[in-house]
Design an enzyme around this catalytic site. Structure first.
Site, PDB file in Angstrom:
ATOM      1  CD  GLN A 150      -2.613  -1.268   2.610  1.00 13.58           C
ATOM      2  OE1 GLN A 150      -2.569  -0.369   3.453  1.00 13.58           O
ATOM      3  NE2 GLN A 150      -3.274  -2.393   2.821  1.00 13.58           N
TER       4      GLN A 150
ATOM      5  CG  HIS B 125      -3.306  -0.561   7.999  1.00 11.05           C
ATOM      6  ND1 HIS B 125      -3.826  -1.176   9.118  1.00 11.05           N
ATOM      7  CD2 HIS B 125      -3.871  -1.179   6.932  1.00 11.05           C
ATOM      8  CE1 HIS B 125      -4.669  -2.125   8.750  1.00 11.05           C
ATOM      9  NE2 HIS B 125      -4.709  -2.151   7.421  1.00 11.05           N
TER      10      HIS B 125
ATOM     11  CD  GLU C 281     -15.172   4.018  13.484  1.00  5.69           C
ATOM     12  OE1 GLU C 281     -15.378   3.102  14.301  1.00  5.69           O
ATOM     13  OE2 GLU C 281     -14.512   5.056  13.760  1.00  5.69           O
TER      14      GLU C 281
ATOM     15  CE1 TYR D 215     -13.236  11.216  16.540  1.00  9.94           C
ATOM     16  CE2 TYR D 215     -10.942  11.644  17.089  1.00  9.94           C
ATOM     17  CZ  TYR D 215     -12.212  12.105  16.796  1.00  9.94           C
ATOM     18  OH  TYR D 215     -12.459  13.453  16.781  1.00  9.94           O
TER      19      TYR D 215
ATOM     20  CE1 TYR E 171     -10.268  -7.903   6.986  1.00 12.16           C
ATOM     21  CE2 TYR E 171      -8.435  -7.494   8.468  1.00 12.16           C
ATOM     22  CZ  TYR E 171      -9.313  -7.052   7.503  1.00 12.16           C
ATOM     23  OH  TYR E 171      -9.258  -5.745   7.068  1.00 12.16           O
TER      24      TYR E 171
END
Length: 370
Positions: free
Chosen positions: A87, A149, A242, A252, A263
């Site tokens: 990523q 991430h 979200e 949060y 998963y």
């Protein structure tokens, strides 16, 4: 929502990037879907210059400069070296709020080092087709291996502060710890300094750039033009994507609180907990949100005040109607196209522009059909 032309033709357009317009009927508007350009390799971020030209990042490290119609593509030189792992790579791009006076272009990217890689943000002055005086403003430490991430969206607020999202890098418990930059919203001045009212300045062992925390992988960010607030969307694990409204010092919840699951099946935690912020909206099952826009232009009047979110996993564009702080309606657009929508931006012409995440990807414009 339906494509007026046969789905098979639309699929060919999506695959080949043919620059012709398809007509779509949605709940509120009839609009055209036009592929302006194609052949981008996993594009990630889009920014509009004051004259209508566009900057488009590709995850492999290239920054593209295009004219307002998607033509005359050139490569902007002077970009940083990036770690193109999974990523990671060259990610978001935004402009300084006073770009016409100080033409800084801000880039977020996975920065390589001997210790691994890290989400980083730097800026350079756009001079023709080159970034000059490029400087690194922020690195989300510690460096680590792997390509998961990175977060990596950016926005400026109305006071000129720069907000940066970082992902948890697959080390989720660190999102709750303030001695690192994982799973956080970072707030800096436009030149990378720490604002003197950041919420954790006086807390021992806390990173001073942290503005809020407890996040998993935020890949959409906007400044709400009416309230001035910073809004984000973020990926949950298996459910629990979200939308959150960011505030100073707020937690949060990730991974202590989530609507998502492991998963392999079991719950991760409760859906709510005292002292942790509930989301404005969540998707369960996941849509994998990335890209975020607030629509306030005139060309689609019935969409004014709506939110638009790109969906990677369920390949559509989500239109959200918000009333009194609550999402009261959601429409799925372009779900027949099969596009992993990485970014969505409102253009200076009032159209919506989309980037599709694939190896040979199109740049798409949605404009009124009538």
């Amino acid at each position: 929502m339906r494509l007026v032309l046969p789905l098979a033709i639309a699929a060919l357009v999506a695959a080949a990037g043919i620059a012709s317009a398809q007509t779509v009927d949605s709940e509120e508007h009839r609009f055209q879907v036009q592929v302006l350009a194609e052949g981008f390799s996993h594009p990630w971020g889009l920014a509009f210059l004051p004259d209508g030209r566009m900057l488009v990042t590709e995850r492999g490290g290239r920054l593209n400069l295009l004219d307002a119609n998607g033509n005359n593509r050139r490569t902007v030189e002077g970009t940083p070296s990036v770690a193109t792992e999974n990523q990671g790579g060259l990610l978001d791009v935004i402009l300084h709020p006073d770009f016409e006076e100080t033409p800084w272009v801000y880039l977020s990217y996975a920065r390589p080092s001997s210790e691994g890689n890290a989400t980083a943000v730097g800026r350079g002055l756009l001079d023709g087709e080159q970034l000059t005086d490029f400087e690194v403003l922020f690195v989300a430490t510690p460096y680590t291996g792997g390509g998961r991430h990175f977060g990596s969206r950016m926005a400026f607020d109305e006071d000129g502060y720069l907000y940066i999202s970082t992902g948890d890098r697959g080390q989720r418990d660190r999102s709750q710890e303030l001695d690192n930059h994982y799973g956080k919203i970072i707030r800096l001045t436009d030149d990378g300094q720490i604002p003197d009212d950041n919420p954790f300045l006086d807390q021992r062992d806390a990173q001073p750039g942290i503005y809020s925390y407890g996040l998993r992988n935020p890949q959409g960010m906007i400044r709400h033009p009416e309230t001035g607030e910073i809004w984000i969307n973020e990926h949950g694990p298996r459910g629990g994507d979200e939308i959150n409204i960011i505030g100073p010092g707020l937690n949060y919840g990730w991974p202590k609180v989530t609507h998502g699951r492991e998963y392999h099946g079991p719950r991760i935690g409760p859906e709510s907990m005292d002292g942790m912020e509930d989301p404005l909206h969540h998707w369960t099952p996941s849509i994998a949100p990335s890209g975020f826009a607030y629509y306030d232009a005139d060309v689609f009047p019935a969409w004014q005040g709506n939110l638009f979110v790109g969906a990677l996993a369920q390949t559509h564009l989500a239109r959200l109607v918000v009333d009194n702080g609550e999402v009261v309606h959601e429409e799925r657009l372009l779900d027949d196209a099969g596009w992993r929508i990485r970014d969505v931006r409102q253009g200076p012409d009032g159209a919506l522009y989309l980037l599709v995440d694939q190896r040979r990807a199109p740049l798409v414009r949605l404009s009124p059909a009538d």
